[in-house]
Design an enzyme around this catalytic site. Structure first.
Site, PDB file in Angstrom:
ATOM      1  N   GLU A  30      65.023  36.038  78.723  1.00  0.00           N
ATOM      2  CA  GLU A  30      66.314  36.444  78.500  1.00  0.00           C
ATOM      3  C   GLU A  30      66.718  36.432  77.217  1.00  0.00           C
ATOM      4  OE1 GLU A  30      69.576  34.335  80.229  1.00  0.00           O
ATOM      5  OE2 GLU A  30      70.207  36.153  81.375  1.00  0.00           O
ATOM      6  N   HIS A  32      68.862  35.792  74.404  1.00  0.00           N
ATOM      7  CA  HIS A  32      69.802  34.547  73.779  1.00  0.00           C
ATOM      8  C   HIS A  32      70.379  34.761  72.650  1.00  0.00           C
ATOM      9  CE1 HIS A  32      68.683  32.638  77.733  1.00  0.00           C
ATOM     10  NE2 HIS A  32      69.306  31.835  77.377  1.00  0.00           N
ATOM     11  N   ASP A  41      65.788  29.556  78.182  1.00  0.00           N
ATOM     12  CA  ASP A  41      66.127  29.062  79.533  1.00  0.00           C
ATOM     13  C   ASP A  41      64.811  28.515  80.058  1.00  0.00           C
ATOM     14  OD1 ASP A  41      68.505  29.856  79.416  1.00  0.00           O
ATOM     15  OD2 ASP A  41      68.340  31.443  80.772  1.00  0.00           O
ATOM     16  N   HIS A 116      68.052  28.676  84.547  1.00  0.00           N
ATOM     17  CA  HIS A 116      68.748  30.240  84.628  1.00  0.00           C
ATOM     18  C   HIS A 116      69.575  30.249  85.787  1.00  0.00           C
ATOM     19  CE1 HIS A 116      68.584  34.339  83.783  1.00  0.00           C
ATOM     20  NE2 HIS A 116      68.257  34.713  84.747  1.00  0.00           N
ATOM     21  N   GLU A 118      71.018  32.701  87.319  1.00  0.00           N
ATOM     22  CA  GLU A 118      70.758  33.769  88.150  1.00  0.00           C
ATOM     23  C   GLU A 118      69.616  33.454  89.397  1.00  0.00           C
ATOM     24  OE1 GLU A 118      71.310  33.997  84.981  1.00  0.00           O
ATOM     25  OE2 GLU A 118      72.451  35.919  84.700  1.00  0.00           O
ATOM     26  N   HIS A 173      76.459  31.287  77.686  1.00  0.00           N
ATOM     27  CA  HIS A 173      75.422  31.660  77.530  1.00  0.00           C
ATOM     28  C   HIS A 173      74.722  31.883  75.943  1.00  0.00           C
ATOM     29  CE1 HIS A 173      71.817  34.221  78.076  1.00  0.00           C
ATOM     30  NE2 HIS A 173      72.101  34.989  77.212  1.00  0.00           N
ATOM     31  N   GLU A 178      73.227  25.589  74.869  1.00  0.00           N
ATOM     32  CA  GLU A 178      72.018  25.981  74.576  1.00  0.00           C
ATOM     33  C   GLU A 178      71.615  25.761  73.015  1.00  0.00           C
ATOM     34  OE1 GLU A 178      71.093  28.914  78.390  1.00  0.00           O
ATOM     35  OE2 GLU A 178      72.109  29.744  76.878  1.00  0.00           O
TER      36      GLU A 178
HETATM   37 ZN   LIG Z   1      70.353  30.412  78.867  1.00  0.00          ZN
END
Ligand SMILES: [Zn+2]
Length: 253
Positions: A30, A32, A41, A116, A118, A173, A178
Site C-alpha cells: 500500500e 506510504h 505495513d 494494516h 483494514e 497513515h 510509521e
Molecule cells: Zn501503514
C-alpha cells in the site's frame, strides 16, 4: 528463526519437540507516501517479530505482504498506483487456508501480528474459519492470537511520539509513527528528503462511493510526518519488542 530458511525436517523436529509459537506477520502492499516503501505495513511487523521471537524460541513464518483493500480514511484508498490489494473475502479465505495448514502440521500456538488496519475483520474471519475446519477434523488444541502491533503504543509512547499532542490515530497513515519506526528499523528505506509536510487530510464524517479523491492528499500521507525521528522510532521498537517478548508466551500459558 525464519521458517522459510529451515529444511522441512528441521521444522518438523521443532514443531514436534518444542511446540514453538509461530508468528505470521500480516501487512499490505500500500502506498506510504513518497518517502516510505509500499511494503511498510508488512516490513514493520516482520522486523519486530524477528527481534522478539528469540526471547521465547519462536518461529517467524513468511509474511502476508498483500492486504485488504486500502480505504481513504485509513490508508489513502485503493486508487494509488502500487496499492495492490485483496478483497476482504479473498483475504479471509487465504488466512483460513494458511492457519489450517499450520494446525494440520501440528502447530498449536499461532500469532497473527498485524500491521494494516483494514485487515482486522477479515483476519478474524479467516482465523475463526480455520479453527472451525480444524475442529471438524478433530484438531481442537490450536490457539491463535491476533495482535495489531500499533495497539501496544500506550500513553507514554504516544507522548514520546507526539510531544505537542496527537492529532488523530486515524490520520497517522505514513506519518510520524510509521516513519519514525522505519527510521529505527531500516533507515535505508526512508527517503528523508521526500517527507511531505502538509496540513492533515480533512475528511467528512461520511464515506463516498465511488471514492471521492478530493480530501485525500495526492502524496497519500494523511498528516505531516515532519516530526518523525529515529529516536522516537527506537522508543517504540524497544518498548514493543520487550513487551511482546513477555506478553506473547504468557498469552499461551
Ligand atoms: Zn501503514
Amino acid at each position: 528463526m525464519r521458517m522459510a530458511d529451515l529444511a522441512f525436517t528441521e521444522y518438523e523436529a521443532l514443531v514436534r519437540e518444542k511446540s514453538p509459537i509461530v508468528v505470521i506477520p500480516c501487512g499490505a502492499l500500500e502506498q506510504h507516501g513518497p518517502h516510505l516503501p509500499l511494503a511498510t505495513d508488512a516490513m514493520i511487523p516482520t522486523m519486530l517479530a524477528e527481534r522478539f521471537v528469540p526471547a521465547f524460541g519462536g518461529i517467524v513464518a513468511p509474511t502476508f505482504t498483500y492486504g485488504v483493500r486500502s480505504q481513504p480514511k485509513s490508508g489513502g484508498g485503493n486508487h494509488f498506483c502500487g496499492t495492490t490489494s485483496l478483497w476482504g473475502s479473498t483475504y479471509a479465505l487465504m488466512v483460513a487456508d494458511i492457519v489450517e495448514e499450520f494446525g494440520r502440521h501440528g502447530v498449536k500456538k499461532i500469532v497473527m501480528l498485524d500491521g494494516h488496519t483494514e485487515n482486522q475483520p477479515f483476519l478474524v474471519e479467516g482465523v475463526e474459519r480455520a479453527l472451525v475446519n480444524l475442529r471438524r477434523d478433530g484438531i481442537t488444541d490450536v490457539r491463535v492470537i491476533r495482535l495489531a502491533y500499533y495497539m501496544a503504543i500506550d500513553a507514554k509512547l504516544q507522548a514520546t511520539l507526539f510531544p505537542d499532542g496527537l492529532l488523530s490515530w486515524d490520520l497517522e497513515h505514513a506519518a510520524v509513527m510509521e516513519t519514525s519506526v522505519m527510521m529505527a528499523l531500516s533507515p535505508s528505506h526512508v527517503r528523508l528528503d521526500r517527507i511531505p509536510d502538509d496540513p492533515p487530510a480533512d475528511f467528512p464524517i461520511y464515506e463516498t462511493f465511488p471514492i471521492d479523491p478530493a480530501p485525500i492528499p495526492c502524496h497519500g500521507v494523511l498528516s505531516s510526518a515532519k516530526s518523525a525521528t529515529a529516536e522516537k522510532g527506537r522508543a517504540v521498537v524497544d518498548t514493543l519488542v520487550a513487551e511482546f517478548s513477555d506478553l506473547i508466551p504468557r498469552a499461551f500459558r
